[in-house]
Design an enzyme around this catalytic site. Structure first.
Site, short mmCIF file in Angstrom:
data_model
loop_
_atom_site.label_atom_id
_atom_site.label_comp_id
_atom_site.label_asym_id
_atom_site.label_seq_id
_atom_site.Cartn_x
_atom_site.Cartn_y
_atom_site.Cartn_z
N HIS A 79 0.82 -1.21 0.00
CA HIS A 79 0.00 0.00 0.00
C HIS A 79 0.85 1.26 0.00
O HIS A 79 1.94 1.31 0.58
CB HIS A 79 -1.00 0.01 1.17
N ASP A 81 -0.15 4.44 1.05
CA ASP A 81 -0.37 5.45 2.08
C ASP A 81 0.41 5.16 3.35
O ASP A 81 0.78 4.01 3.63
CB ASP A 81 -1.86 5.58 2.41
N ASP A 142 6.20 1.25 6.50
CA ASP A 142 4.85 0.71 6.38
C ASP A 142 4.07 1.62 5.44
O ASP A 142 3.51 2.61 5.86
CB ASP A 142 4.20 0.66 7.77
N GLU A 176 -4.88 1.95 2.77
CA GLU A 176 -4.91 0.78 3.64
C GLU A 176 -4.96 1.17 5.11
O GLU A 176 -5.64 0.53 5.92
CB GLU A 176 -3.68 -0.10 3.37
N GLU A 177 -4.26 2.25 5.45
CA GLU A 177 -4.15 2.65 6.86
C GLU A 177 -5.46 3.14 7.45
O GLU A 177 -5.60 3.22 8.66
CB GLU A 177 -3.07 3.72 7.02
N ASP A 199 3.61 -6.54 3.77
CA ASP A 199 3.16 -5.51 4.70
C ASP A 199 3.36 -5.91 6.15
O ASP A 199 2.77 -5.34 7.05
CB ASP A 199 1.68 -5.19 4.42
N HIS A 381 4.24 3.58 12.51
CA HIS A 381 3.28 4.64 12.84
C HIS A 381 3.81 5.66 13.84
O HIS A 381 3.03 6.37 14.47
CB HIS A 381 1.95 4.08 13.38
#
Length: 406
Positions: A79, A81, A142, A176-177, A199, A381
């Site tokens: 992904h 994002d 990520d 995705e997030e 991922d 994150h």
């Protein structure tokens, strides 16, 4: 451009998703990134390169021969994002060469330090080169590490035509997030028999079990009266909401659970005397326990209405995704292939459940069985996110090896 150069380029682009925009992709940066990736795919020689109106990038590496074209079509997905939980704008990545096992000062002026006492995983990478932030943003491994790995693997196979493989499809997805990565994924157009999301976290991770997931929103309605004359009149919705929260057992919250434990997680509380809204996520690996947890939330709302009056609490429960194990267990050979590929690359597979979800959760129920493979990053994150370069390169090797043996 090599895989490391790609990764450093990708993380410099701001592609945070935003659940408030109600469009796909949710931010313009993701569509811009999609176009960048599409151009790179074309330049390296990939075929059938496309970018959908929703920002999904797809491309094909044709089979190496007519005979290999008879093999199942395998896909690789990552992904674009990054998480809205922490800033991803103006990422300043740097490489710590031959990490010595000590504290890493990310930002001296702000006294931001990455410490092995707080991130003990660091000690698994002593002597290796690792990529870190300057402490003011997340890194974006990520899942830009996953994208760089897939791109690198495709480049390798194009440059090494002697590597025999079937038809390969790749896809880079938006949002995705914020749980919307599969919303507009065109499974028939993708045309793969099965796929892998790149991922996961640390090197060796291989996952085919996720939570069953639901979201619950509970609105509590009160009555506001001047506090000086409130006796037997006021109904404070915030206090009622607090009473609801107290009914959830402490031991069934994220901070007290691990492994295959499920939980209830309060993610937001917004309120006034007149009205308060609680947002929860509900998680469990076991489908029956999952259904029981959802019903328990409904029953607690009913208890509130009995105690404080009908209509005080209004609850909405919405399923988000299900444990992809249900769809992958019938085709476990795809997990076995990934396990074998890791072993062939000298990696010890770590098969474990995902205490969360991946795009593969929904894609598996959409007809595309999709286990999850490590991308190499740690501490996703947040400002302490880091990526061992060797883990990223090993993930690329695993992709190539899967293509060989599938």
């Amino acid at each position: 451009m090599n895989t490391l150069e790609r990764f450093l380029k990708y993380v410099s682009l701001d592609t945070q998703s935003d659940e408030t925009t109600e469009v796909t992709p949710s931010t313009a940066g993701q569509m811009s990134f999609a176009n960048v990736l599409a151009e790179e795919l074309k330049q390296m020689g990939m075929q059938e390169v496309s970018v959908s109106t929703y920002g999904y990038v797809m491309a094909t590496l044709p089979a190496s021969s007519k005979e290999m074209a008879k093999k199942p079509v395998v896909g690789f997905i990552a992904h674009m994002d990054t998480s809205p939980d922490y800033s991803g704008k103006g990422v300043k990545a740097r490489i710590v060469e031959k990490y010595d096992g000590k504290d890493i000062v990310l930002n001296e002026s702000l006294n931001i330090v990455l410490k092995p006492t707080e991130s003990p995983e660091l000690l698994d990478y002593v002597g290796q080169d690792i990529i870190v932030t300057d402490g003011t943003t997340l890194l974006g491994a990520d899942d830009k590490a996953g994208i760089a790995e897939i791109m690198g693997a495709m480049q390798y196979m194009i440059e090494h035509p002697e590597v025999e493989h079937g038809k390969i499809r790749v896809c880079f997805t938006p949002d995705e997030e914020i749980g919307q990565g599969a919303d507009h994924f065109d499974v028939p157009a993708f045309g793969a028999d099965y796929a892998y999301t790149m991922d996961g976290g640390a090197i060796g991770e291989l996952e085919y079990e996720t939570f069953n997931a639901a979201a619950a929103k509970i609105i509590f309605r009160g009555i506001n009266v001047h506090p000086g004359a409130a006796k037997n009149k006021m109904k404070n919705s915030m206090r009622i909401a607090s009473a609801f929260v107290s009914m959830i057992p402490d031991e069934e919250t994220p901070e007290h659970t691990s492994g295959y434990d499920g939980f209830y997680h309060l993610t937001s509380m917004v309120g006034t005397v007149e009205e308060t809204t609680l947002s929860y996520i509900i998680r469990d690996f076991d489908r029956k326990k999952f259904e029981k947890r959802k019903q328990e939330m409904v029953d607690l709302a009913k208890k509130i209405n009995v105690q404080y009056g009908e209509g005080t609490a209004e609850i909405e429960v919405r399923d988000q995704y299900y444990n992809m194990c249900e769809k992958i267990e019938p085709v476990m050979y795809i997990v076995d292939q990934a396990k074998k590929a890791m072993e062939n690359c000298g990696i010890v597979p770590k098969i474990q459940p995902v205490r969360g979800g991946t795009d593969g959760s929904r894609l598996s129920f959409m007809g595309l069985p999709t286990p999850n493979i490590f991308a190499g990053g740690i501490n996703f994150h947040g400002k302490f996110e880091f990526l061992p370069i060797s883990s990223m390169l090993k993930a690329q090797d695993v992709i190539v090896e899967i293509c060989k043996i599938c």
